[in-house]
Design a protein around this motif. Structure first.
Motif, PDB file in Angstrom:
ATOM      1  N   SER A  32      81.249   8.891  22.035  1.00 42.39           N
ATOM      2  CA  SER A  32      82.184   9.678  21.845  1.00 42.39           C
ATOM      3  C   SER A  32      83.117  10.348  20.712  1.00 42.39           C
ATOM      4  O   SER A  32      83.493  10.655  20.232  1.00 42.39           O
ATOM      5  CB  SER A  32      83.477   8.936  21.845  1.00 42.39           C
ATOM      6  OG  SER A  32      83.497   8.251  23.673  1.00 42.39           O
ATOM      7  N   PRO A  33      80.956  10.775  20.435  1.00 43.01           N
ATOM      8  CA  PRO A  33      81.430  12.013  18.580  1.00 43.01           C
ATOM      9  C   PRO A  33      82.613  12.531  18.892  1.00 43.01           C
ATOM     10  O   PRO A  33      83.156  13.303  17.646  1.00 43.01           O
ATOM     11  CB  PRO A  33      80.385  12.222  18.991  1.00 43.01           C
ATOM     12  CG  PRO A  33      79.494  12.345  20.086  1.00 43.01           C
ATOM     13  CD  PRO A  33      79.648  11.346  21.031  1.00 43.01           C
ATOM     14  N   LEU A  34      83.053  13.439  20.189  1.00 41.35           N
ATOM     15  CA  LEU A  34      84.173  14.615  20.994  1.00 41.35           C
ATOM     16  C   LEU A  34      84.920  14.162  20.718  1.00 41.35           C
ATOM     17  O   LEU A  34      85.881  14.716  21.231  1.00 41.35           O
ATOM     18  CB  LEU A  34      83.497  15.611  21.513  1.00 41.35           C
ATOM     19  CG  LEU A  34      82.288  16.580  21.149  1.00 41.35           C
ATOM     20  CD1 LEU A  34      81.443  16.841  22.000  1.00 41.35           C
ATOM     21  CD2 LEU A  34      82.675  17.240  20.044  1.00 41.35           C
ATOM     22  N   LEU A  92      81.013  17.186  15.166  1.00 40.55           N
ATOM     23  CA  LEU A  92      79.918  16.980  14.906  1.00 40.55           C
ATOM     24  C   LEU A  92      78.880  17.313  14.087  1.00 40.55           C
ATOM     25  O   LEU A  92      78.422  16.211  13.578  1.00 40.55           O
ATOM     26  CB  LEU A  92      79.299  17.322  16.358  1.00 40.55           C
ATOM     27  CG  LEU A  92      79.612  16.924  17.659  1.00 40.55           C
ATOM     28  CD1 LEU A  92      78.727  18.426  18.929  1.00 40.55           C
ATOM     29  CD2 LEU A  92      78.898  15.774  17.674  1.00 40.55           C
ATOM     30  N   ALA A  93      79.054  18.305  13.379  1.00 36.98           N
ATOM     31  CA  ALA A  93      78.354  18.387  11.861  1.00 36.98           C
ATOM     32  C   ALA A  93      79.261  17.782  10.758  1.00 36.98           C
ATOM     33  O   ALA A  93      78.133  17.081  10.317  1.00 36.98           O
ATOM     34  CB  ALA A  93      78.866  20.490  11.678  1.00 36.98           C
ATOM     35  N   TRP A  94      80.542  17.366  11.096  1.00 36.12           N
ATOM     36  CA  TRP A  94      80.873  16.295   9.868  1.00 36.12           C
ATOM     37  C   TRP A  94      80.125  14.722   9.882  1.00 36.12           C
ATOM     38  O   TRP A  94      80.321  14.734   9.242  1.00 36.12           O
ATOM     39  CB  TRP A  94      82.459  16.194  10.670  1.00 36.12           C
ATOM     40  CG  TRP A  94      82.820  15.381   9.562  1.00 36.12           C
ATOM     41  CD1 TRP A  94      83.573  15.544   8.034  1.00 36.12           C
ATOM     42  CD2 TRP A  94      83.661  14.179   9.408  1.00 36.12           C
ATOM     43  NE1 TRP A  94      83.722  14.588   8.136  1.00 36.12           N
ATOM     44  CE2 TRP A  94      84.116  13.210   8.283  1.00 36.12           C
ATOM     45  CE3 TRP A  94      83.326  12.907  10.917  1.00 36.12           C
ATOM     46  CZ2 TRP A  94      84.582  12.519   8.092  1.00 36.12           C
ATOM     47  CZ3 TRP A  94      83.288  11.797  10.585  1.00 36.12           C
ATOM     48  CH2 TRP A  94      84.021  11.062   9.294  1.00 36.12           C
ATOM     49  N   PRO A 104      74.577  11.535  16.640  1.00 34.00           N
ATOM     50  CA  PRO A 104      76.129  12.145  17.484  1.00 34.00           C
ATOM     51  C   PRO A 104      75.084  12.012  19.045  1.00 34.00           C
ATOM     52  O   PRO A 104      74.279  13.015  18.845  1.00 34.00           O
ATOM     53  CB  PRO A 104      76.883  12.435  17.230  1.00 34.00           C
ATOM     54  CG  PRO A 104      76.272  13.503  15.897  1.00 34.00           C
ATOM     55  CD  PRO A 104      75.102  12.886  15.736  1.00 34.00           C
ATOM     56  N   ILE A 105      75.374  11.541  20.112  1.00 36.54           N
ATOM     57  CA  ILE A 105      75.238  11.937  21.468  1.00 36.54           C
ATOM     58  C   ILE A 105      76.232  12.603  22.115  1.00 36.54           C
ATOM     59  O   ILE A 105      77.188  11.565  22.741  1.00 36.54           O
ATOM     60  CB  ILE A 105      74.222  10.645  22.105  1.00 36.54           C
ATOM     61  CG1 ILE A 105      72.580  10.581  21.027  1.00 36.54           C
ATOM     62  CG2 ILE A 105      73.877  11.594  23.068  1.00 36.54           C
ATOM     63  CD1 ILE A 105      72.438   9.148  21.885  1.00 36.54           C
ATOM     64  N   LEU A 123      75.061  24.259  11.613  1.00 39.26           N
ATOM     65  CA  LEU A 123      76.242  23.848  10.874  1.00 39.26           C
ATOM     66  C   LEU A 123      76.050  22.689   8.975  1.00 39.26           C
ATOM     67  O   LEU A 123      77.112  22.696   9.560  1.00 39.26           O
ATOM     68  CB  LEU A 123      77.174  24.164  11.687  1.00 39.26           C
ATOM     69  CG  LEU A 123      78.342  24.182  11.355  1.00 39.26           C
ATOM     70  CD1 LEU A 123      78.365  25.469  11.008  1.00 39.26           C
ATOM     71  CD2 LEU A 123      79.994  23.858  12.195  1.00 39.26           C
ATOM     72  N   PRO A 124      75.683  23.445   8.324  1.00 38.41           N
ATOM     73  CA  PRO A 124      75.466  22.998   7.499  1.00 38.41           C
ATOM     74  C   PRO A 124      77.347  22.795   6.653  1.00 38.41           C
ATOM     75  O   PRO A 124      77.466  24.240   6.654  1.00 38.41           O
ATOM     76  CB  PRO A 124      74.341  22.925   6.157  1.00 38.41           C
ATOM     77  CG  PRO A 124      75.025  24.843   6.548  1.00 38.41           C
ATOM     78  CD  PRO A 124      74.552  24.962   8.125  1.00 38.41           C
ATOM     79  N   LEU A 125      77.695  21.679   6.689  1.00 31.96           N
ATOM     80  CA  LEU A 125      79.317  22.183   6.205  1.00 31.96           C
ATOM     81  C   LEU A 125      79.244  21.703   4.441  1.00 31.96           C
ATOM     82  O   LEU A 125      78.326  21.056   3.357  1.00 31.96           O
ATOM     83  CB  LEU A 125      80.824  20.689   6.760  1.00 31.96           C
ATOM     84  CG  LEU A 125      80.920  21.098   8.110  1.00 31.96           C
ATOM     85  CD1 LEU A 125      81.236  19.853   9.001  1.00 31.96           C
ATOM     86  CD2 LEU A 125      80.756  22.576   8.402  1.00 31.96           C
ATOM     87  N   SER A 126      79.873  23.031   3.964  1.00 29.82           N
ATOM     88  CA  SER A 126      80.279  22.041   2.200  1.00 29.82           C
ATOM     89  C   SER A 126      80.660  20.856   1.589  1.00 29.82           C
ATOM     90  O   SER A 126      81.666  20.545   2.649  1.00 29.82           O
ATOM     91  CB  SER A 126      80.204  24.029   1.641  1.00 29.82           C
ATOM     92  OG  SER A 126      81.900  23.068   1.651  1.00 29.82           O
ATOM     93  N   ALA A 127      80.466  20.684   0.517  1.00 33.16           N
ATOM     94  CA  ALA A 127      81.075  18.943  -0.258  1.00 33.16           C
ATOM     95  C   ALA A 127      82.985  19.949  -0.146  1.00 33.16           C
ATOM     96  O   ALA A 127      83.497  18.351   0.290  1.00 33.16           O
ATOM     97  CB  ALA A 127      81.015  19.364  -0.993  1.00 33.16           C
ATOM     98  N   ASP A 128      83.615  20.690  -0.589  1.00 33.93           N
ATOM     99  CA  ASP A 128      84.745  21.099   0.060  1.00 33.93           C
ATOM    100  C   ASP A 128      84.930  20.827   1.766  1.00 33.93           C
ATOM    101  O   ASP A 128      85.980  20.815   1.336  1.00 33.93           O
ATOM    102  CB  ASP A 128      84.827  22.310  -0.896  1.00 33.93           C
ATOM    103  CG  ASP A 128      84.694  22.542  -2.495  1.00 33.93           C
ATOM    104  OD1 ASP A 128      84.675  21.338  -2.839  1.00 33.93           O
ATOM    105  OD2 ASP A 128      85.273  23.795  -2.478  1.00 33.93           O
TER     106      ASP A 128
END
Ligand SMILES: NC(=O)c1ccc[n+]([C@@H]2O[C@H](COP(=O)([O-])OP(=O)(O)OC[C@H]3O[C@@H](n4cnc5c(N)ncnc54)[C@H](OP(=O)(O)O)[C@@H]3O)[C@@H](O)[C@H]2O)c1
Length: 157
Positions: A32-34, A92-94, A104-105, A123-128
């Protein structure tokens, strides 16, 4: 391979299970990743589920809690909008950014959503952004247990 719920609104495996998996080289599949669809931003108080859908009996999915939990999703959506992404992709990116062994599936019955969800890997998320999302989830919190009392007694919390 370990399988358990994890995501922006279920954080309890983080202190103990994730470091143990990482130390032992065990992969972690957050089911349940979403958030069973909630973290995609497509669910609100007016959403209705067909008879037999497991969410109808889940405290987190009562009409009242769906309304309350929109606060978290609306803020995820704000970040998603700024990144030209969807809230589900951000969720999902997080997860993907938490550790390379987290896989995650997401579940969907629709082909277009498979493509949308798979694009979260791009979708790479920045450290911030990651820190902001983590802080947001802690601060806003979530209303309602994942499962009802009987179901909770069957899971390792
Ligand atoms: N939940 C459990 O207890 C459990 C246990 C073992 C295994 N699993 C497996 O884990 C996988 C995922 O778990 P899950 O299905 O419980 O939860 P999930 O992946 O968190 O969410 C699935 C829900 O999100 C919706 N959804 C998916 N992508 C979407 C998108 N891009 N936009 C809007 N809505 C979207 C799906 O609706 P649509 O189908 O209408 O797209 C479905 O209602 C499944 O393969 C499941 O079989 C789950």
């Amino acid at each position: 391979m370990h399988q358990r719920t994890l995501g922006l609104w279920t954080r309890d495996p983080e202190p103990e299970i994730l470091p143990t998996c990482a130390a032992l080289g065990i992969g972690f599949v957050p089911f349940s990743p979403l958030g069973k669809g909630f973290l995609t931003g497509t669910v609100d108080a007016s959403t209705s589920y067909p008879a037999g859908d497991m969410r109808t009996g889940m405290p987190r999915f009562t009409t009242r809690n769906r309304a309350a939990n929109r606060v978290l999703v609306d803020q995820i959506a704000t970040l998603a909008h700024a990144r030209h992404a969807t809230p589900g992709q951000v969720a999902l990116a997080w997860l993907l950014a938490q550790h390379p062994s987290i896989v995650p599936i997401p579940g969907t019955r629709r082909t277009a959503r498979i493509d949308e969800n798979a694009a979260a890997t791009q979708l790479p998320l920045s450290a911030d952004e990651l820190a902001d999302l983590g802080e947001l989830a802690q601060r806003v919190g979530v209303q309602g247990n994942r499962y009802n009392e009987d179901q909770m007694s069957l899971v390792d919390k």
